[in-house]
Design an enzyme around this catalytic site. Structure first.
Site, PDB file in Angstrom:
ATOM      1  N   HIS A  13       3.450  26.373 101.759  1.00 12.74           N
ATOM      2  CA  HIS A  13       2.143  26.786 102.046  1.00 12.74           C
ATOM      3  C   HIS A  13       1.746  27.627 100.857  1.00 12.74           C
ATOM      4  O   HIS A  13       1.992  28.887 100.859  1.00 12.74           O
ATOM      5  CB  HIS A  13       2.046  27.825 103.493  1.00 12.74           C
ATOM      6  CG  HIS A  13       0.642  27.974 103.841  1.00 12.74           C
ATOM      7  ND1 HIS A  13       0.450  28.077 105.120  1.00 12.74           N
ATOM      8  CD2 HIS A  13      -0.416  28.328 102.996  1.00 12.74           C
ATOM      9  CE1 HIS A  13      -0.947  28.572 105.320  1.00 12.74           C
ATOM     10  NE2 HIS A  13      -1.373  28.574 103.920  1.00 12.74           N
ATOM     11  N   HIS A  15      -1.923  28.735  98.103  1.00  9.48           N
ATOM     12  CA  HIS A  15      -3.222  28.499  97.803  1.00  9.48           C
ATOM     13  C   HIS A  15      -3.167  28.706  96.157  1.00  9.48           C
ATOM     14  O   HIS A  15      -2.704  29.817  95.724  1.00  9.48           O
ATOM     15  CB  HIS A  15      -3.933  29.512  98.407  1.00  9.48           C
ATOM     16  CG  HIS A  15      -3.906  29.563  99.826  1.00  9.48           C
ATOM     17  ND1 HIS A  15      -5.106  28.610 100.447  1.00  9.48           N
ATOM     18  CD2 HIS A  15      -3.367  29.982 100.813  1.00  9.48           C
ATOM     19  CE1 HIS A  15      -4.848  28.707 101.877  1.00  9.48           C
ATOM     20  NE2 HIS A  15      -3.846  29.607 102.116  1.00  9.48           N
ATOM     21  N   LYS A  96      -4.623  19.670 106.873  1.00 13.45           N
ATOM     22  CA  LYS A  96      -4.800  21.243 107.230  1.00 13.45           C
ATOM     23  C   LYS A  96      -5.777  21.376 108.375  1.00 13.45           C
ATOM     24  O   LYS A  96      -7.091  20.906 107.929  1.00 13.45           O
ATOM     25  CB  LYS A  96      -4.761  22.158 105.959  1.00 13.45           C
ATOM     26  CG  LYS A  96      -4.838  23.727 106.510  1.00 13.45           C
ATOM     27  CD  LYS A  96      -3.504  23.963 107.076  1.00 13.45           C
ATOM     28  CE  LYS A  96      -3.604  25.881 107.449  1.00 13.45           C
ATOM     29  NZ  LYS A  96      -3.443  26.454 106.329  1.00 13.45           N
ATOM     30  N   HIS A 133      -3.678  26.139 111.247  1.00 15.20           N
ATOM     31  CA  HIS A 133      -3.759  27.747 111.060  1.00 15.20           C
ATOM     32  C   HIS A 133      -3.947  28.251 112.602  1.00 15.20           C
ATOM     33  O   HIS A 133      -4.923  27.914 113.412  1.00 15.20           O
ATOM     34  CB  HIS A 133      -5.095  27.968 110.328  1.00 15.20           C
ATOM     35  CG  HIS A 133      -5.299  29.466 110.048  1.00 15.20           C
ATOM     36  ND1 HIS A 133      -5.216  30.087 108.929  1.00 15.20           N
ATOM     37  CD2 HIS A 133      -5.417  30.530 111.051  1.00 15.20           C
ATOM     38  CE1 HIS A 133      -5.499  31.396 109.196  1.00 15.20           C
ATOM     39  NE2 HIS A 133      -5.596  31.581 110.412  1.00 15.20           N
ATOM     40  N   HIS A 173       2.193  29.854 109.253  1.00 15.20           N
ATOM     41  CA  HIS A 173       2.359  31.752 108.893  1.00 15.20           C
ATOM     42  C   HIS A 173       2.441  32.529 110.429  1.00 15.20           C
ATOM     43  O   HIS A 173       1.584  33.028 110.821  1.00 15.20           O
ATOM     44  CB  HIS A 173       1.066  32.311 108.135  1.00 15.20           C
ATOM     45  CG  HIS A 173      -0.232  31.628 108.378  1.00 15.20           C
ATOM     46  ND1 HIS A 173      -0.671  31.537 109.685  1.00 15.20           N
ATOM     47  CD2 HIS A 173      -0.978  31.328 107.270  1.00 15.20           C
ATOM     48  CE1 HIS A 173      -1.891  30.780 109.322  1.00 15.20           C
ATOM     49  NE2 HIS A 173      -2.133  30.713 108.082  1.00 15.20           N
ATOM     50  N   ASP A 243       2.081  31.312 102.072  1.00 20.89           N
ATOM     51  CA  ASP A 243       0.501  31.608 102.239  1.00 20.89           C
ATOM     52  C   ASP A 243       0.150  32.628 101.035  1.00 20.89           C
ATOM     53  O   ASP A 243      -0.759  33.363 101.424  1.00 20.89           O
ATOM     54  CB  ASP A 243       0.241  32.194 103.448  1.00 20.89           C
ATOM     55  CG  ASP A 243      -1.118  32.285 104.018  1.00 20.89           C
ATOM     56  OD1 ASP A 243      -2.046  31.666 103.205  1.00 20.89           O
ATOM     57  OD2 ASP A 243      -1.686  32.883 104.806  1.00 20.89           O
TER      58      ASP A 243
END
Length: 351
Positions: A13, A15, A96, A133, A173, A243
């Site tokens: 995970h 970004h 996602k 999420h 997360h 994350d």
């Protein structure tokens, strides 16, 4: 123990953003010790179809081709069962789901899971992964807020798992004991990721401290204990998803009246040494390879080949401390990492 060798760490995970910021963040995956990055699709505009995902992957590979990038699509009304089948053929790994408005670039997130049942059915048939999420939006009428948003999401997880028992689902997360208990209660097709920063932080660490603010927020000491316990146990359906979420310093340090400070903590450049430091602090260093490589690779069906020696990363203990950089910069951007300027006890051995 003065050194460790970890087989091909994988971050499930991360970004990496876009534009000039992407050029700064993407090499940090490898710098932080990782050979695989599971890339989030919440760009502007979001990655909602196969062509966009493949173009994004090509952009990442042009920056650093030494990392394997697993691509995802953003769950949105534009996503159809036909696009899911096309995505499978193209090698895209997952989808996602962001509830609307709960985190960065989630304004196009979903409000009802039932509307996407045909998409989930196609994903189940094609053996793709649904990444959740795990929060619901804040709502004053129901007393829903950042501290209970994850717990109130968990019925959705159970309902989705019951409706699609063969669909691989990852609760992203996880921050609470309730989330860990929910994943334990589900079958082998449900897993959870845990971030490095949630192993370190509790609510007192982000209340009034914008650099430690992320979504979902860190919770209570008892919740952090639950995260540490499940790692120390070596649970095979719990693994690392950093994350790691880069934001310019001005958006982290200054709040706007409308949006507050940006939600996200940046860990990519120091990720593997940081995780080793944290696991050692609560007696789980012997679980490091399972947590950062084996368990996630197995769940995502990216296991290392038994026929060849896998690439590996060597860590060494630094008794005097390894200082985390205070800032990472390029010509256009700058980023402040988690625990900037702090010393941790491990570093990567560079050749």
């Amino acid at each position: 123990m003065s050194s460790l060798t970890i087989a091909s760490p994988a971050d499930f995970h991360v970004h990496l953003r876009q534009g000039s910021l992407c050029k700064l963040t993407t090499p940090h995956v490898k710098q932080g010790g990782f050979d695989l990055a599971y890339v989030m699709p919440n760009l502007k505009p979001p990655v909602t179809n196969v062509e966009q995902a493949l173009a994004y992957k090509a952009e990442l590979e042009a920056i650093d081709s030494s990392v394997e990038y697993l691509m995802t699509l953003y769950l949105s009304p534009e996503l159809t069962p036909e696009e899911i089948r096309k995505a499978k053929v193209a090698g895209i790994t997952g989808v996602k789901s962001y509830p609307r408005g709960v985190t960065t670039n989630s304004d196009g997130g979903i409000e009802s899971y039932e509307a996407y049942y045909p998409v989930f059915a196609a994903m189940e048939e094609e053996d793709m992964v649904l990444n959740l999420h795990g929060e619901v939006p804040s709502d004053a009428d129901t007393d829903t807020h950042v501290l209970n948003a994850e717990a109130r999401f968990l019925p959705h997880l159970h309902k989705l798992h019951a409706r699609f028992p063969a669909l691989r689902i990852v609760l992203e997360h996880a921050t609470t004991r309730a989330a860990i208990d929910a994943v334990r209660a589900c079958g082998p097709t449900v897993a959870a990721t845990i971030t490095a920063h949630h192993l370190a932080l509790v609510v007192d660490d982000w209340a009034g401290q914008s650099w430690n603010f992320c979504k979902p927020v860190a919770k209570f000491p008892s919740d952090r204990t639950a995260l540490r316990e499940v790692i120390r146990e070596g649970h095979p359906r719990v693994f690392l998803g950093s994350d790691s979420a880069p934001h310019p310093p001005h958006s982290k340090s200054v709040s706007s009246p409308d949006h507050g400070c940006a939600a996200g903590i940046y860990t990519s450049p120091v990720l593997l040494p940081l995780v080793a430091h944290l696991l050692e602090s609560f007696g789980a260093l012997d679980r490091l390879e399972g947590f950062v490589s084996t368990f996630g690779r197995r769940f995502y069906k990216r296991e290392l080949s038994a026929d060849a020696a896998p690439p590996s990363v060597q860590l060494r203990k630094v008794p005097e401390g390894n200082t985390i950089e205070k800032e990472y910069t390029s010509a256009d951007d700058s980023l402040v990492p988690f625990w900037a300027g702090k010393q941790i006890g491990w570093e990567i051995v560079r050749s």
